[in-house]
Design a protein around this motif. Sequence first.
Motif, mmCIF file in Angstrom:
data_model
loop_
_atom_site.group_PDB
_atom_site.id
_atom_site.type_symbol
_atom_site.label_atom_id
_atom_site.label_comp_id
_atom_site.label_asym_id
_atom_site.label_seq_id
_atom_site.Cartn_x
_atom_site.Cartn_y
_atom_site.Cartn_z
ATOM 1 N N GLY B 28 22.289 -1.173 28.182
ATOM 2 C CA GLY B 28 21.158 -0.298 28.458
ATOM 3 C C GLY B 28 21.541 1.167 28.429
ATOM 4 N N ALA B 29 22.686 1.493 29.020
ATOM 5 C CA ALA B 29 23.097 2.900 29.115
ATOM 6 C C ALA B 29 23.494 3.463 27.760
ATOM 7 N N SER B 30 24.087 2.613 26.907
ATOM 8 C CA SER B 30 24.611 3.108 25.625
ATOM 9 C C SER B 30 23.632 2.894 24.481
ATOM 10 N N GLY B 31 22.676 1.985 24.670
ATOM 11 C CA GLY B 31 21.759 1.668 23.579
ATOM 12 C C GLY B 31 22.327 0.671 22.582
ATOM 13 N N ASP B 32 23.477 0.073 22.891
ATOM 14 C CA ASP B 32 24.072 -0.929 22.005
ATOM 15 C C ASP B 32 23.646 -2.322 22.452
ATOM 16 N N PHE B 33 22.588 -2.839 21.802
ATOM 17 C CA PHE B 33 22.022 -4.132 22.199
ATOM 18 C C PHE B 33 22.449 -5.269 21.273
ATOM 19 N N ASN B 34 23.577 -5.095 20.595
ATOM 20 C CA ASN B 34 24.088 -6.179 19.749
ATOM 21 C C ASN B 34 24.206 -7.445 20.598
ATOM 22 N N PRO B 35 23.544 -8.548 20.154
ATOM 23 C CA PRO B 35 23.490 -9.760 20.994
ATOM 24 C C PRO B 35 24.845 -10.431 21.232
ATOM 25 N N ILE B 36 25.879 -10.092 20.453
ATOM 26 C CA ILE B 36 27.199 -10.689 20.738
ATOM 27 C C ILE B 36 27.712 -10.248 22.106
ATOM 28 N N TRP B 38 25.672 -10.240 24.814
ATOM 29 C CA TRP B 38 24.897 -10.867 25.892
ATOM 30 C C TRP B 38 24.422 -12.276 25.597
ATOM 31 N N SER B 39 24.505 -12.719 24.319
ATOM 32 C CA SER B 39 23.989 -14.049 23.981
ATOM 33 C C SER B 39 25.122 -14.977 23.547
ATOM 34 N N ASP B 40 25.344 -16.055 24.323
ATOM 35 C CA ASP B 40 26.354 -17.045 23.942
ATOM 36 C C ASP B 40 26.019 -17.670 22.589
ATOM 37 N N ARG B 41 24.719 -17.893 22.377
ATOM 38 C CA ARG B 41 24.298 -18.534 21.135
ATOM 39 C C ARG B 41 24.706 -17.689 19.929
ATOM 40 N N VAL B 42 24.357 -16.397 19.966
ATOM 41 C CA VAL B 42 24.679 -15.527 18.827
ATOM 42 C C VAL B 42 26.191 -15.347 18.707
ATOM 43 N N ALA B 43 26.876 -15.183 19.843
ATOM 44 C CA ALA B 43 28.328 -14.985 19.798
ATOM 45 C C ALA B 43 29.003 -16.166 19.111
ATOM 46 N N SER B 44 28.583 -17.395 19.469
ATOM 47 C CA SER B 44 29.247 -18.559 18.865
ATOM 48 C C SER B 44 28.837 -18.722 17.404
ATOM 49 N N GLU B 45 27.593 -18.333 17.069
ATOM 50 C CA GLU B 45 27.157 -18.418 15.672
ATOM 51 C C GLU B 45 28.010 -17.545 14.747
ATOM 52 N N VAL B 46 28.486 -16.408 15.257
ATOM 53 C CA VAL B 46 29.304 -15.538 14.401
ATOM 54 C C VAL B 46 30.797 -15.821 14.581
ATOM 55 N N GLY B 47 31.106 -16.917 15.266
ATOM 56 C CA GLY B 47 32.500 -17.354 15.313
ATOM 57 C C GLY B 47 33.328 -16.781 16.449
ATOM 58 N N LEU B 48 32.671 -16.151 17.421
ATOM 59 C CA LEU B 48 33.430 -15.614 18.564
ATOM 60 C C LEU B 48 33.624 -16.717 19.608
ATOM 61 N N PRO B 49 34.695 -16.589 20.414
ATOM 62 C CA PRO B 49 34.925 -17.601 21.454
ATOM 63 C C PRO B 49 33.909 -17.524 22.597
ATOM 64 N N GLY B 50 33.100 -16.499 22.604
ATOM 65 C CA GLY B 50 32.078 -16.348 23.635
ATOM 66 C C GLY B 50 31.562 -14.930 23.590
#
Lengths: 147, 141
Positions: B28-36, B38-50
Amino acid sequence: MPDASFVGRAFPGAEPYRVGREKVREFARAVGETSPLCHDVAAAQAAGHPDVVAPPTFAASFTMPLIEQVLRDPDFGWDYAHMVHGDQTITLHRPIHAGDELAVTVHVEDLTTRAGSHRLTLRCEIADPAGEPVATTKLLLVTAEAA
Amino acid sequence: MTPVVEVGTELPPTSVRVTRADLVRYAGASGDFNPIHWSDRVASEVGLPGVIAHGMLTMALAGRFVSGWAGDPSAVRGLSVRFTRPVVVPDDDEGALVEFSGNVTALADAPGGGRVATIAIKALFEGRTVLGKAVAEVLLP
């Protein structure tokens, strides 16, 4: 494939960014900065500042919308969805304060491709209304070519 | 603030817990709302461990580590990092622990008086470096 002719081009923001006092406080809280200089106007003024002081990485934060605009330019062809942030450098020529009006210009400095991976270096020049430099930031973004 | 600063002076190490709530606040403070971030679903979809912390948040915490030592956030005039490994933030009350340490590697006279200290920063998560080549420049009185 990103358009290499973008290298050397400069993209000035449409209007200056106005640093809000509550934005500085909000950003400071979000990064755990408890110094009174970032929250208390009287404390900041007693230390010789015109208003509350922004934490150092604030300089990179507010440039992001303009950077995003450049990266999402369809003519550039940058793979925005598959990039990662490699390096970040922030140089403050003076501290940033609430009340500052800051003009941002994004410079496309360098673009290289190695083994299907694109490496893009952007530099942001941040200046006050008189054109005096306030901060310079530099970032490296890296993408893998979509398979 | 350390009374005598010289090359080799170590900054007092600190560690910072980063929770999901901190990521939401920073988004919120930075304006960076990339879902990786805050979203486990999106993070795992792009291959991150979480879900991972914003690199810029980790950098900001490094800045906070240095400004806390200097006793003055306006003294930090330069900060430079390489994002080498993500900080994975679990959805629990503990979050991720990031450990900061650093030492003064150079001292020079500042143009406007005082001195500039160059500080090499180490940032570890689960014992591994998350910020490479992390360097700060700080104005000393």
